[in-house]
Design a protein around this motif. Sequence first.
Motif, short mmCIF file in Angstrom:
data_model
loop_
_atom_site.label_atom_id
_atom_site.label_comp_id
_atom_site.label_asym_id
_atom_site.label_seq_id
_atom_site.Cartn_x
_atom_site.Cartn_y
_atom_site.Cartn_z
N GLY A 78 48.12 34.81 48.39
CA GLY A 78 48.35 35.45 49.67
C GLY A 78 47.92 34.61 50.83
N MET A 79 47.85 35.23 52.00
CA MET A 79 47.50 34.56 53.24
C MET A 79 46.23 35.18 53.84
N GLY A 80 45.29 34.34 54.22
CA GLY A 80 44.10 34.80 54.91
C GLY A 80 44.00 34.13 56.26
N LEU A 81 43.88 34.93 57.34
CA LEU A 81 43.73 34.40 58.69
C LEU A 81 42.30 34.67 59.15
N PHE A 82 41.63 33.62 59.65
CA PHE A 82 40.24 33.72 60.07
C PHE A 82 40.08 33.09 61.46
N GLU A 83 39.18 33.66 62.24
CA GLU A 83 38.88 33.13 63.57
C GLU A 83 37.58 32.34 63.53
N LEU A 84 37.58 31.15 64.12
CA LEU A 84 36.38 30.34 64.25
C LEU A 84 35.76 30.56 65.62
N ASP A 85 34.44 30.50 65.70
CA ASP A 85 33.78 30.70 66.99
C ASP A 85 33.59 29.38 67.74
N VAL A 86 34.67 28.59 67.74
CA VAL A 86 34.67 27.32 68.47
C VAL A 86 36.02 27.18 69.19
N PRO A 87 36.03 26.72 70.43
CA PRO A 87 37.31 26.54 71.14
C PRO A 87 38.20 25.52 70.44
N ALA A 124 36.85 31.79 32.55
CA ALA A 124 36.91 30.37 32.20
C ALA A 124 37.47 29.52 33.33
N PHE A 125 37.92 30.15 34.42
CA PHE A 125 38.60 29.42 35.49
C PHE A 125 37.79 29.36 36.79
N ASP A 126 36.53 29.77 36.73
CA ASP A 126 35.76 29.91 37.96
C ASP A 126 35.38 28.58 38.61
N ALA A 127 35.48 27.49 37.87
CA ALA A 127 35.20 26.19 38.47
C ALA A 127 36.23 25.83 39.54
N ALA A 128 37.38 26.52 39.52
CA ALA A 128 38.43 26.26 40.51
C ALA A 128 38.21 27.02 41.81
N LEU A 129 37.20 27.88 41.89
CA LEU A 129 36.93 28.60 43.13
C LEU A 129 36.71 27.61 44.28
N GLY A 130 37.29 27.92 45.41
CA GLY A 130 37.15 27.06 46.58
C GLY A 130 38.18 25.95 46.64
N SER A 131 39.17 25.98 45.74
CA SER A 131 40.21 24.94 45.73
C SER A 131 41.55 25.53 46.14
N ILE A 132 42.35 24.73 46.84
CA ILE A 132 43.62 25.20 47.38
C ILE A 132 44.71 25.24 46.33
N HIS A 206 41.36 41.97 38.89
CA HIS A 206 40.32 40.93 38.96
C HIS A 206 40.87 39.68 39.64
N ALA A 207 42.07 39.27 39.23
CA ALA A 207 42.66 38.05 39.80
C ALA A 207 42.96 38.21 41.28
N VAL A 208 43.39 39.40 41.71
CA VAL A 208 43.66 39.64 43.13
C VAL A 208 42.38 39.48 43.94
N ARG A 209 41.28 40.03 43.45
CA ARG A 209 40.01 39.92 44.15
C ARG A 209 39.48 38.49 44.10
N TRP A 210 39.69 37.81 42.98
CA TRP A 210 39.28 36.40 42.82
C TRP A 210 40.02 35.54 43.84
N ALA A 211 41.32 35.78 43.99
CA ALA A 211 42.12 35.00 44.94
C ALA A 211 41.67 35.22 46.38
N LYS A 212 41.32 36.46 46.71
CA LYS A 212 40.82 36.75 48.06
C LYS A 212 39.50 36.04 48.31
N LEU A 213 38.62 36.06 47.32
CA LEU A 213 37.36 35.32 47.44
C LEU A 213 37.63 33.84 47.59
N ASN A 214 38.60 33.33 46.85
CA ASN A 214 38.93 31.90 46.93
C ASN A 214 39.36 31.53 48.35
N ARG A 215 40.20 32.35 48.97
CA ARG A 215 40.63 32.06 50.35
C ARG A 215 39.44 32.09 51.31
#
Length: 396
Positions: A78-87, A124-132, A206-215
């Motif tokens: 999916g898509m996650g949109l986030f705001e940074l507190d920097v101009p 078994a796939f948690d090492a991929a967390l944080g990867s695009i 589980h995978a849906v929540r994992w993917a959200k955490l990954n984003r």
Amino acid sequence: MGTFPNVDGRAPIHLFASSKSWIEGNATLQLEQVAGLPGVRAVAAMPDLHPGKYGPVGCAILSERIHPQLVGSDIGCGMGLFELDVPARKLRLDHLAERMQALDQPWDGGVETALADAELGATAFDAALGSIGGGNHFCELQALDEILAPDAAARAGLDRNLAYVLVHSGSRGLGFSILERALQGGQASLSIGSDAANAYLADHDHAVRWAKLNRRIIAEQTGAAARAGLRPVSDLAHNMVECRRDAAGDVLALHRKGAAAADRGLVPVPGSRGTLSYLVEPLADMQAGALASLAHGAGRKYDRASMHGRVRVKKSDVAKLERNPFGGIVVCGDRGLLAEEAPDAYKNIERVIADLVEFGLVRVVATFRPLLTFKKSQSTAAASGKRDRSWKEDRR
């Protein structure tokens, strides 16, 4: 809205695309095949529709049975949109391009703690967390280009001066393993409430929540690279299935394959790395035939293989592909991927958005322009001796 008549037992198909939109013939054929699957009651197709491996990408399917193949292999993508507190104007894009190469490395932020905080069990796939991942997945720093619905923008807390991060990623190998296991059972569809369906849904959720955490982790790493804090604006999966009751009390499965949920707030709809991205608000009275779903992006116009003949990736051409029309930077060390994901591979995002507006599904809240698009810092082939196939099927 175009409606195909119910023919030979096929469910009705509602196509939310005007005659100005280009829909590949194979995608239309796949729609008809999906409409004839056991238990399917209705299909909604969006203007970003294009062919996929198990069925068309860019549609929602309401069915009396669960069809794991219609969700696909990248469950929770999916898509996650986030705001940074920097101009946005203070970002040093050249420096950020170097710092964001850490997204190609294993995340060192504490996988066990992150999973525990999200109340997720280990896999078994948690090492991929944080990867695009590869293919159409990306992390993009953006600037707010224009606000078109000030009231909705204010409710969302949008600030035209700040920088934003849009992340497109999924469940990596975890989702693929779940689909593979479901298909090995020899059942093309699952009866809602059965042991097999319940087991699949548990793994799927589980995978849906994992993917959200990954984003979220990817966005946090990007924020750290920019030395900025992070605020989530919207995060929606577009590969998923959920069970819900209809007006008659029947429990049905709503599948979304490359379609964003339209009943959970604002929806990011990106184009290609060379176009604006859109943030839209689903309208309260949007047509029932849309199955509470929207387009999830521009949608592919040309498949990956054909892009190698359409886009040159000689050394002299790469520099052009590493810049967007807005003067922003594209980080992609894999020349093959750079060609496969070139802006010309995708449909006209303005036309996709215009269709959504003209059919009364959304109004545009704001547009965002790309500052820095990160895909890969180096070629996967060079790093591992083979091409990354983690994308399997999807967009951008």
